[in-house]
Design a protein around this motif. Sequence first.
Motif, PDB file in Angstrom:
ATOM      1  N   ALA A 119       1.176  -0.633   0.304  1.00 15.18           N
ATOM      2  CA  ALA A 119      -0.093  -0.263  -0.127  1.00 15.18           C
ATOM      3  C   ALA A 119       0.811   1.378   0.072  1.00 15.18           C
ATOM      4  O   ALA A 119       0.403   2.038  -0.964  1.00 15.18           O
ATOM      5  CB  ALA A 119      -1.345  -0.185   1.303  1.00 15.18           C
ATOM      6  N   PRO A 120       1.890   1.266   0.420  1.00 17.71           N
ATOM      7  CA  PRO A 120       2.393   2.449   0.637  1.00 17.71           C
ATOM      8  C   PRO A 120       3.388   2.924  -0.954  1.00 17.71           C
ATOM      9  O   PRO A 120       3.473   4.468  -1.587  1.00 17.71           O
ATOM     10  CB  PRO A 120       3.720   2.344   1.765  1.00 17.71           C
ATOM     11  N   VAL A 121       3.622   2.036  -1.652  1.00 17.27           N
ATOM     12  CA  VAL A 121       4.382   2.025  -2.787  1.00 17.27           C
ATOM     13  C   VAL A 121       3.078   2.098  -3.779  1.00 17.27           C
ATOM     14  O   VAL A 121       3.498   3.543  -4.359  1.00 17.27           O
ATOM     15  CB  VAL A 121       5.104   1.009  -3.214  1.00 17.27           C
ATOM     16  N   ARG A 122       2.000   1.919  -3.719  1.00 11.07           N
ATOM     17  CA  ARG A 122       1.242   2.385  -4.955  1.00 11.07           C
ATOM     18  C   ARG A 122       0.328   3.362  -4.635  1.00 11.07           C
ATOM     19  O   ARG A 122       0.329   4.432  -5.263  1.00 11.07           O
ATOM     20  CB  ARG A 122      -0.617   1.681  -4.450  1.00 11.07           C
ATOM     21  N   GLN A 123       0.145   4.075  -2.394  1.00  6.84           N
ATOM     22  CA  GLN A 123      -0.135   4.994  -2.821  1.00  6.84           C
ATOM     23  C   GLN A 123       1.138   6.116  -3.101  1.00  6.84           C
ATOM     24  O   GLN A 123       1.072   7.304  -3.763  1.00  6.84           O
ATOM     25  CB  GLN A 123      -0.223   5.661  -0.581  1.00  6.84           C
ATOM     26  N   SER A 124       2.158   6.390  -2.394  1.00 11.30           N
ATOM     27  CA  SER A 124       3.013   7.119  -2.861  1.00 11.30           C
ATOM     28  C   SER A 124       3.666   7.278  -4.864  1.00 11.30           C
ATOM     29  O   SER A 124       3.992   8.173  -5.694  1.00 11.30           O
ATOM     30  CB  SER A 124       4.546   6.603  -2.508  1.00 11.30           C
ATOM     31  N   ALA A 125       3.499   6.345  -5.557  1.00  8.76           N
ATOM     32  CA  ALA A 125       3.378   6.087  -6.660  1.00  8.76           C
ATOM     33  C   ALA A 125       2.492   6.822  -7.667  1.00  8.76           C
ATOM     34  O   ALA A 125       2.130   7.746  -8.040  1.00  8.76           O
ATOM     35  CB  ALA A 125       3.108   4.629  -7.301  1.00  8.76           C
ATOM     36  N   ALA A 126       0.733   7.192  -7.058  1.00  7.38           N
ATOM     37  CA  ALA A 126      -0.099   7.682  -6.821  1.00  7.38           C
ATOM     38  C   ALA A 126      -0.367   8.843  -6.703  1.00  7.38           C
ATOM     39  O   ALA A 126       0.049  10.030  -7.995  1.00  7.38           O
ATOM     40  CB  ALA A 126      -1.389   6.894  -6.014  1.00  7.38           C
ATOM     41  N   CYS A 127       0.918   9.462  -6.054  1.00  2.00           N
ATOM     42  CA  CYS A 127       0.667  10.755  -6.155  1.00  2.00           C
ATOM     43  C   CYS A 127       2.184  11.451  -7.617  1.00  2.00           C
ATOM     44  O   CYS A 127       1.909  12.065  -7.946  1.00  2.00           O
ATOM     45  CB  CYS A 127       1.717  11.590  -4.939  1.00  2.00           C
ATOM     46  N   VAL A 128       2.849  10.846  -6.932  1.00  2.00           N
ATOM     47  CA  VAL A 128       3.925  10.952  -8.666  1.00  2.00           C
ATOM     48  C   VAL A 128       2.652  10.794 -10.114  1.00  2.00           C
ATOM     49  O   VAL A 128       2.669  11.779 -11.115  1.00  2.00           O
ATOM     50  CB  VAL A 128       4.642   9.931  -8.626  1.00  2.00           C
ATOM     51  N   ALA A 129       1.829   9.589 -10.224  1.00  2.00           N
ATOM     52  CA  ALA A 129       1.069   9.630 -11.246  1.00  2.00           C
ATOM     53  C   ALA A 129      -0.464  10.751 -11.454  1.00  2.00           C
ATOM     54  O   ALA A 129       0.301  11.468 -12.828  1.00  2.00           O
ATOM     55  CB  ALA A 129      -0.131   8.727 -11.452  1.00  2.00           C
ATOM     56  N   VAL A 130      -0.596  11.163 -10.347  1.00  3.09           N
ATOM     57  CA  VAL A 130      -1.258  12.472 -10.597  1.00  3.09           C
ATOM     58  C   VAL A 130      -0.730  13.754 -10.452  1.00  3.09           C
ATOM     59  O   VAL A 130      -1.131  14.395 -12.225  1.00  3.09           O
ATOM     60  CB  VAL A 130      -1.815  12.416  -8.951  1.00  3.09           C
ATOM     61  N   VAL A 131       0.605  13.917 -10.975  1.00  4.06           N
ATOM     62  CA  VAL A 131       1.572  15.326 -11.231  1.00  4.06           C
ATOM     63  C   VAL A 131       2.031  14.724 -12.741  1.00  4.06           C
ATOM     64  O   VAL A 131       1.978  15.849 -13.196  1.00  4.06           O
ATOM     65  CB  VAL A 131       2.731  15.227 -10.086  1.00  4.06           C
ATOM     66  N   ALA A 132       2.282  13.600 -12.692  1.00  8.33           N
ATOM     67  CA  ALA A 132       2.898  13.203 -14.027  1.00  8.33           C
ATOM     68  C   ALA A 132       1.959  13.142 -15.111  1.00  8.33           C
ATOM     69  O   ALA A 132       2.461  12.573 -16.505  1.00  8.33           O
ATOM     70  CB  ALA A 132       4.013  12.058 -14.294  1.00  8.33           C
ATOM     71  N   ARG A 133       0.790  13.055 -14.988  1.00  9.21           N
ATOM     72  CA  ARG A 133       0.009  12.090 -15.925  1.00  9.21           C
ATOM     73  C   ARG A 133      -0.442  13.007 -16.673  1.00  9.21           C
ATOM     74  O   ARG A 133      -0.257  14.217 -16.696  1.00  9.21           O
ATOM     75  CB  ARG A 133      -1.399  11.517 -15.499  1.00  9.21           C
ATOM     76  N   PRO A 134      -0.233  12.623 -18.016  1.00  9.39           N
ATOM     77  CA  PRO A 134      -0.227  13.314 -19.553  1.00  9.39           C
ATOM     78  C   PRO A 134      -1.828  14.507 -19.531  1.00  9.39           C
ATOM     79  O   PRO A 134      -2.909  13.516 -19.035  1.00  9.39           O
ATOM     80  CB  PRO A 134      -0.271  11.533 -20.909  1.00  9.39           C
ATOM     81  N   ARG A 135      -1.303  14.968 -20.503  1.00  9.67           N
ATOM     82  CA  ARG A 135      -2.784  16.354 -20.510  1.00  9.67           C
ATOM     83  C   ARG A 135      -3.404  15.612 -22.138  1.00  9.67           C
ATOM     84  O   ARG A 135      -2.236  15.324 -22.229  1.00  9.67           O
ATOM     85  CB  ARG A 135      -2.124  17.609 -20.364  1.00  9.67           C
ATOM     86  N   SER A 136      -4.189  16.857 -22.335  1.00 13.20           N
ATOM     87  CA  SER A 136      -4.904  16.270 -23.771  1.00 13.20           C
ATOM     88  C   SER A 136      -3.207  16.582 -24.581  1.00 13.20           C
ATOM     89  O   SER A 136      -2.673  17.753 -24.567  1.00 13.20           O
ATOM     90  CB  SER A 136      -6.166  17.239 -23.891  1.00 13.20           C
ATOM     91  N   GLY A 137      -3.055  14.972 -25.188  1.00 15.63           N
ATOM     92  CA  GLY A 137      -2.008  15.884 -26.236  1.00 15.63           C
ATOM     93  C   GLY A 137      -1.020  15.015 -26.836  1.00 15.63           C
ATOM     94  O   GLY A 137      -0.044  15.499 -27.045  1.00 15.63           O
ATOM     95  N   GLU A 138      -0.535  14.622 -24.870  1.00 17.81           N
ATOM     96  CA  GLU A 138       0.534  14.440 -24.190  1.00 17.81           C
ATOM     97  C   GLU A 138       0.932  12.681 -24.571  1.00 17.81           C
ATOM     98  O   GLU A 138       0.192  12.806 -24.336  1.00 17.81           O
ATOM     99  CB  GLU A 138       1.190  14.499 -23.348  1.00 17.81           C
ATOM    100  N   PHE A 139       2.539  12.480 -24.669  1.00 14.81           N
ATOM    101  CA  PHE A 139       2.770  10.996 -24.732  1.00 14.81           C
ATOM    102  C   PHE A 139       2.325  11.006 -25.835  1.00 14.81           C
ATOM    103  O   PHE A 139       1.386   9.074 -26.228  1.00 14.81           O
ATOM    104  CB  PHE A 139       2.363  10.486 -23.680  1.00 14.81           C
TER     105      PHE A 139
END
Length: 139
Positions: A119-139
Amino acid sequence: MLRSRQSADTAYLNAITYPTNELRDRGVFEAALAIAGDKSASVPARVFANRVLYWALLPSAGVDYNTLVDIDGDGRDKCIRYGQSFHYSVKTTSELPSDYREQSYRVTWAATRDLTEPAPVRQSAACVAVVARPRSGEF
């Protein structure tokens, strides 16, 4: 960082990763990415690696171990305790890969979806994923 991937000493891991809050370095980023995705690394090492990735995306944001893992157990996602500081200067020692946001997202999003991850790995990873997630047209 790589030599500490088995450590569970949060004080030590904090000490060696804290300077990355205002540092842009390809080698540090790549080490953090490797540890974040390494299931054989200790849980604390992976959480601190996720914090390094988080800071690559949001330098000097006020985030600590307890915040990243929501250790008080209130069940809310609270990835950041304080906003990004206006009193920081990022030092770049080597450029991050041009796709560093995408790499961060892929590794951390995969961890959030893997129910075998602690759970701690999943939660901390979610924090990064939220900030890094693609916006429209990225990746």
